[in-house]
Write a protein that holds these residues in place. Structure first.
Motif, PDB file in Angstrom:
ATOM      1  N   PHE A   1      -1.635   0.040   4.735  1.00 25.15           N
ATOM      2  CA  PHE A   1      -0.382   0.637   5.314  1.00 25.15           C
ATOM      3  C   PHE A   1      -0.815   1.080   6.740  1.00 25.15           C
ATOM      4  N   LEU A   2      -2.178   1.623   6.808  1.00 24.88           N
ATOM      5  CA  LEU A   2      -2.539   1.909   8.274  1.00 24.88           C
ATOM      6  C   LEU A   2      -2.585   0.711   8.998  1.00 24.88           C
ATOM      7  N   LEU A   3      -2.919  -0.434   8.823  1.00 23.68           N
ATOM      8  CA  LEU A   3      -2.676  -1.545   9.341  1.00 23.68           C
ATOM      9  C   LEU A   3      -1.427  -1.639   9.797  1.00 23.68           C
ATOM     10  N   PHE A   4      -0.494  -1.526   8.970  1.00 23.90           N
ATOM     11  CA  PHE A   4       0.914  -1.836   9.193  1.00 23.90           C
ATOM     12  C   PHE A   4       1.517  -1.030  10.288  1.00 23.90           C
ATOM     13  N   LEU A   5       1.266   0.169  10.020  1.00 23.99           N
ATOM     14  CA  LEU A   5       1.411   1.441  10.799  1.00 23.99           C
ATOM     15  C   LEU A   5       0.888   1.124  12.169  1.00 23.99           C
ATOM     16  N   GLY A   6      -0.112   0.494  12.553  1.00 25.53           N
ATOM     17  CA  GLY A   6      -0.755   0.026  13.641  1.00 25.53           C
ATOM     18  C   GLY A   6       0.014  -0.731  14.502  1.00 25.53           C
ATOM     19  N   THR A   7       1.242  -1.449  13.826  1.00 28.57           N
ATOM     20  CA  THR A   7       2.042  -2.430  14.551  1.00 28.57           C
ATOM     21  C   THR A   7       2.833  -1.540  15.514  1.00 28.57           C
ATOM     22  N   LEU A   8       2.855  -0.329  15.389  1.00 26.42           N
ATOM     23  CA  LEU A   8       3.977   0.672  16.278  1.00 26.42           C
ATOM     24  C   LEU A   8       3.595   0.669  17.597  1.00 26.42           C
ATOM     25  N   VAL A   9       2.184   0.183  17.840  1.00 24.85           N
ATOM     26  CA  VAL A   9       1.700   0.521  19.187  1.00 24.85           C
ATOM     27  C   VAL A   9       1.799  -0.427  19.988  1.00 24.85           C
TER      28      VAL A   9
ATOM     29  N   VAL B   1      14.399  -4.045   3.912  1.00 23.01           N
ATOM     30  CA  VAL B   1      12.871  -4.099   4.352  1.00 23.01           C
ATOM     31  C   VAL B   1      12.059  -2.879   4.161  1.00 23.01           C
ATOM     32  N   SER B   2      12.768  -1.776   4.870  1.00 24.36           N
ATOM     33  CA  SER B   2      12.133  -0.257   5.042  1.00 24.36           C
ATOM     34  C   SER B   2      11.837   0.015   3.426  1.00 24.36           C
ATOM     35  N   VAL B   3      13.076   0.072   2.651  1.00 21.89           N
ATOM     36  CA  VAL B   3      13.256   0.736   1.647  1.00 21.89           C
ATOM     37  C   VAL B   3      12.133   0.020   0.614  1.00 21.89           C
ATOM     38  N   LEU B   4      12.013  -1.462   0.575  1.00 25.47           N
ATOM     39  CA  LEU B   4      11.076  -2.253  -0.219  1.00 25.47           C
ATOM     40  C   LEU B   4       9.534  -1.838   0.200  1.00 25.47           C
ATOM     41  N   SER B   5       9.407  -1.894   1.363  1.00 22.78           N
ATOM     42  CA  SER B   5       8.007  -1.809   1.821  1.00 22.78           C
ATOM     43  C   SER B   5       7.590  -0.148   1.547  1.00 22.78           C
ATOM     44  N   ALA B   6       8.572   0.684   1.737  1.00 29.22           N
ATOM     45  CA  ALA B   6       8.084   2.003   1.667  1.00 29.22           C
ATOM     46  C   ALA B   6       7.927   2.281   0.064  1.00 29.22           C
ATOM     47  N   TYR B   7       8.471   1.871  -0.843  1.00 28.71           N
ATOM     48  CA  TYR B   7       8.186   2.221  -2.123  1.00 28.71           C
ATOM     49  C   TYR B   7       7.030   1.353  -2.838  1.00 28.71           C
ATOM     50  N   ALA B   8       6.625  -0.066  -2.020  1.00 29.87           N
ATOM     51  CA  ALA B   8       5.509  -0.414  -2.127  1.00 29.87           C
ATOM     52  C   ALA B   8       4.380   0.394  -2.029  1.00 29.87           C
ATOM     53  N   PHE B   9       4.517   0.910  -0.649  1.00 34.81           N
ATOM     54  CA  PHE B   9       3.298   1.675  -0.123  1.00 34.81           C
ATOM     55  C   PHE B   9       3.360   3.310  -0.701  1.00 34.81           C
ATOM     56  N   SER B  10       4.046   3.736  -1.304  1.00 30.60           N
ATOM     57  CA  SER B  10       4.218   4.909  -1.907  1.00 30.60           C
ATOM     58  C   SER B  10       4.030   5.103  -3.399  1.00 30.60           C
ATOM     59  N   ARG B  11       4.492   4.121  -4.055  1.00 28.02           N
ATOM     60  CA  ARG B  11       4.370   4.105  -5.649  1.00 28.02           C
ATOM     61  C   ARG B  11       3.763   3.128  -6.254  1.00 28.02           C
ATOM     62  N   LEU B  12       3.682   1.763  -5.889  1.00 28.36           N
ATOM     63  CA  LEU B  12       2.848   1.002  -6.412  1.00 28.36           C
ATOM     64  C   LEU B  12       1.229   0.988  -6.275  1.00 28.36           C
ATOM     65  N   ARG B  13       0.412   0.773  -6.984  1.00 29.88           N
ATOM     66  CA  ARG B  13      -0.907   0.857  -7.065  1.00 29.88           C
ATOM     67  C   ARG B  13      -1.641  -0.575  -6.843  1.00 29.88           C
ATOM     68  N   PHE B  14      -1.973  -0.820  -5.801  1.00 28.81           N
ATOM     69  CA  PHE B  14      -2.792  -1.961  -5.588  1.00 28.81           C
ATOM     70  C   PHE B  14      -4.114  -1.848  -4.593  1.00 28.81           C
ATOM     71  N   ARG B  15      -4.699  -2.612  -4.721  1.00 30.24           N
ATOM     72  CA  ARG B  15      -6.043  -2.626  -3.860  1.00 30.24           C
ATOM     73  C   ARG B  15      -5.778  -2.594  -2.366  1.00 30.24           C
ATOM     74  N   PHE B  16      -6.601  -1.670  -1.576  1.00 33.45           N
ATOM     75  CA  PHE B  16      -6.467  -1.555  -0.158  1.00 33.45           C
ATOM     76  C   PHE B  16      -5.070  -1.340   0.190  1.00 33.45           C
ATOM     77  N   ARG B  17      -4.338  -0.465  -0.813  1.00 40.06           N
ATOM     78  CA  ARG B  17      -3.012  -0.222  -0.399  1.00 40.06           C
ATOM     79  C   ARG B  17      -2.849   0.852   1.133  1.00 40.06           C
ATOM     80  N   ASP B  18      -3.777   1.786   0.954  1.00 37.32           N
ATOM     81  CA  ASP B  18      -3.517   2.879   2.047  1.00 37.32           C
ATOM     82  C   ASP B  18      -4.132   2.039   3.217  1.00 37.32           C
ATOM     83  N   HIS B  19      -5.398   1.335   3.225  1.00 38.94           N
ATOM     84  CA  HIS B  19      -5.600   0.591   4.691  1.00 38.94           C
ATOM     85  C   HIS B  19      -4.636  -0.304   5.005  1.00 38.94           C
TER      86      HIS B  19
END
Length: 289
Positions: free
Chosen positions: A121-129, A101-119
């Motif tokens: 990812f920040l929302l996804f990263l916020g689940t760490l808290v 899961v980490s490899v696939l999601s990391a590839y999607a958030f670093s290499r694929l281009r789609f709308r609101f990708r960075d936003h």
């Protein structure tokens, strides 16, 4: 002559300062290491004490005798083989799923281009808290409605989709030059072939870090298995250790012997993969942009 003498004195002063700094650093690291290793030392020593002396020996490190019998007693007090097998199955399958899961999601958030990708990812990263205590109730309700309570699926899958592994691998992917992928695309490779044939061989170190962290997390987690498992045949090590506590109190000697044996796999993994873990953490943490 005065200049030569001054240069020699300055060099001697720098050498002394370097030796002093090295000595202070060595002493500091030794003290820090001793501080972190003391719980493990106390665990092993306690596992060799008679139960009645665990809290009654005062400042004495060892008991009146070395109670080797605590180890056979620990093996007999609970189905140790079954519990170890359950923990190995859950931790191994969970870590493999986390790495995938980490490899696939990391590839999607670093290499694929789609709308609101960075936003996203920040929302996804916020689940760490979010602490685990916040998630267990909705997850349990979901498992219960799906009829998956008391199953290996419930032990493995719900916490396999965390953001830590994706963040670590994404940082490493962002540090890689794009020429590798451009050359692969010229040769006719798509995203899947680029990921598995070009990038995956370069991701061994960070993937190993994610896998080891996930293995240790699954191996030692207590709250979620306590809630989602009621069958003793599915018990993992943290649940099995409860069997040493009863109406008459806790059998501390055998319990600490069981804890010592249960800790060994994690220690062995970290020791043998130390260099790869250091490399993976360094590459993943400081790469990217």
């Amino acid at each position: 002559m005065p200049k030569t003498r001054t240069a020699t004195t300055s060099h001697h002063s720098v050498t002394q300062r370097s030796i002093l700094n090295r000595a202070i650093s060595t002493i500091g690291m030794t003290l820090i290491g001793a501080f972190f290793l003391f719980p493990f030392f106390w665990m092993v020593v306690t596992s060799l004490k008679p139960t009645v002396e665990v809290f009654s020996t005062g400042t004495s490190i060892m008991g009146s005798e070395i109670a080797w019998s605590n180890y056979p007693s620990a093996l007999q007090s609970m189905p140790f083989g079954r519990i170890i097998l359950n923990s190995l199955l859950v931790a191994t399958a969970g870590s493999l799923l986390v790495m995938t899961v980490s490899v696939l999601s990391a590839y999607a958030f670093s290499r694929l281009r789609f709308r609101f990708r960075d936003h996203l990812f920040l929302l996804f990263l916020g689940t760490l808290v979010l602490p685990q205590e916040v998630l267990v109730i909705p997850l349990y309700i979901g498992m219960q409605k799906a009829g998956l309570v008391n199953s290996y699926f419930a032990l493995i899958v719900p916490f396999a989709f965390g953001a830590f592994g994706a963040f670590l691998i994404r940082q490493f992917l962002l540090s890689l030059p794009g020429e590798f992928e451009e050359a692969a695309r010229i040769d006719g490779c798509g995203d899947v072939r680029i990921l598995f044939h070009v990038l995956l061989p370069l991701l061994k170190a960070p993937i190993l870090v994610v896998g080891v962290f996930a293995f240790i997390d699954y191996w030692s987690t207590f709250l979620w298995p306590l809630i989602v498992v009621n069958d003793s045949h599915l018990a993992t090590i943290p649940l099995g250790l409860q069997m040493f506590s009863g109406e008459r109190g806790t059998d501390w000697g055998p319990m600490m012997a069981a804890v010592t044996m249960a800790t060994l796999p994690s220690i062995v993994i970290v020791v043998f993969l130390q260099r790869q873990l250091e490399k993976g953490v360094a590459l993943g943490a400081f790469g990217g942009r």
